[in-house]
Design a protein around this motif. Structure first.
Motif, short mmCIF file in Angstrom:
data_model
loop_
_atom_site.label_atom_id
_atom_site.label_comp_id
_atom_site.label_asym_id
_atom_site.label_seq_id
_atom_site.Cartn_x
_atom_site.Cartn_y
_atom_site.Cartn_z
N ASP A 54 27.20 -1.91 -8.12
CA ASP A 54 26.69 -1.53 -6.80
C ASP A 54 25.80 -0.29 -6.91
OD1 ASP A 54 28.17 -3.57 -5.53
OD2 ASP A 54 29.92 -2.27 -5.34
N ILE A 55 26.22 0.67 -7.72
CA ILE A 55 25.43 1.90 -7.88
C ILE A 55 24.12 1.59 -8.60
CG2 ILE A 55 25.37 4.18 -8.99
CD1 ILE A 55 28.40 4.38 -8.40
N LEU A 56 24.18 0.76 -9.63
CA LEU A 56 22.93 0.38 -10.32
C LEU A 56 21.98 -0.34 -9.37
CD1 LEU A 56 24.28 -0.81 -13.78
CD2 LEU A 56 22.90 1.22 -13.30
N TRP A 57 22.52 -1.22 -8.55
CA TRP A 57 21.70 -1.94 -7.58
C TRP A 57 21.01 -0.93 -6.65
CZ3 TRP A 57 21.93 -1.99 -2.25
CH2 TRP A 57 21.13 -2.93 -1.62
N ALA A 58 21.77 0.06 -6.18
CA ALA A 58 21.21 1.06 -5.27
C ALA A 58 20.11 1.88 -5.95
CB ALA A 58 22.31 1.97 -4.75
N ILE A 73 29.99 4.03 1.44
CA ILE A 73 30.30 3.01 2.43
C ILE A 73 29.05 2.21 2.83
CG2 ILE A 73 30.05 4.49 4.47
CD1 ILE A 73 32.81 1.87 3.92
N GLU A 74 27.86 2.81 2.67
CA GLU A 74 26.62 2.13 3.05
C GLU A 74 26.32 0.92 2.18
OE1 GLU A 74 23.39 4.95 3.19
OE2 GLU A 74 24.51 6.30 4.50
N ILE A 75 26.79 0.92 0.94
CA ILE A 75 26.49 -0.22 0.06
C ILE A 75 27.74 -1.02 -0.31
CG2 ILE A 75 24.42 0.89 -0.87
CD1 ILE A 75 26.06 1.24 -3.50
N SER A 76 28.87 -0.63 0.23
CA SER A 76 30.11 -1.35 -0.04
C SER A 76 30.07 -2.72 0.62
CB SER A 76 31.30 -0.56 0.51
OG SER A 76 32.48 -1.33 0.43
N PRO A 77 30.59 -3.75 -0.07
CA PRO A 77 30.67 -5.07 0.57
C PRO A 77 31.52 -4.97 1.84
CG PRO A 77 31.30 -5.19 -1.75
CD PRO A 77 31.13 -3.75 -1.41
N LYS A 78 31.16 -5.78 2.84
CA LYS A 78 31.91 -5.76 4.11
C LYS A 78 33.27 -6.42 3.96
CE LYS A 78 28.50 -3.84 6.16
NZ LYS A 78 28.32 -2.51 5.69
N LYS A 79 33.33 -7.52 3.21
CA LYS A 79 34.60 -8.21 3.00
C LYS A 79 35.11 -7.86 1.60
CE LYS A 79 33.87 -12.11 6.04
NZ LYS A 79 33.93 -13.56 6.18
#
Length: 187
Positions: A54-58, A73-79
């Motif tokens: 997730d961090i690499l994607w960001a 929390i801005e890039i965390s999956p919702k589910k």
């Protein structure tokens, strides 16, 4: 194996982080604690989950903002897939296999009480190794299929300015954009 519960082998008190922490601090915490992901916890409740991927994607997709300004929390999956401590290890393993996850947060009465990883399961019961090898082969085949589909969408042109990084190079059309090979490999 059917009698062993998740609560028997889970990692208790996993490394967590608050949801408002920025991605740079998340990455630092991951390196410091030698973990590949962090549950986002607010008042003992799991509100998100962030991984190295997730961090690499960001970094790649949102680099103009800078990872020190993006909250976890801005890039965390919702589910978020979770498991109960009363589930059997076999049930947890089947869920991990189905979802292709290597970790599951353990939730009891809405609160994070632990983390179960493939490593926990294999340390306890190495008989799952053959199934994991099969899962890895399936994962690799799906990656190959994705690369083939991406290759089918590409059109090679001579040379020009990459619409992603601005460098002059041999370009390919991917998703309607002309990009160089190094930018294409970062997708």
């Amino acid at each position: 194996m059917n009698n062993i519960l998740v609560s028997d082998i889970m990692t208790r008190e996993p490394v967590t982080i608050k949801p408002e922490v920025n991605l740079l601090d998340c990455a630092r915490q991951m390196v410091r604690k030698r973990v590949g992901s962090l549950p986002l916890v607010s008042k003992k409740r799991l509100v998100g989950f962030i991984s190295q991927e997730d961090i690499l994607w960001a970094i790649i997709k949102k680099s103009e903002k800078g990872i020190s300004k993006i909250k976890a929390i801005e890039i965390s999956p919702k589910k978020i897939a979770t498991i109960k401590p009363s589930a059997t290890v076999k049930q947890a393993f089947e869920k991990m296999k189905k979802l292709k996850f290597e970790k599951l947060p353990v939730i009891h009465e809405g609160e994070l009480v632990g983390m179960l990883t493939i490593k926990d399961i294999l340390t306890f019961n190495p008989e799952f190794y053959p199934e994991l090898e099969e899962l890895e082969e399936i994962r690799e085949e799906s990656k190959k299929l994705k690369r083939v589909r991406q290759a089918a969408r590409r059109q090679v042109i001579q040379s020009g300015i990459c619409e992603e990084c601005g460098n002059e190079d041999i370009l390919q059309k991917v998703d309607g954009m002309f990009i160089c090979e190094s930018c294409m490999n970062q997708r």
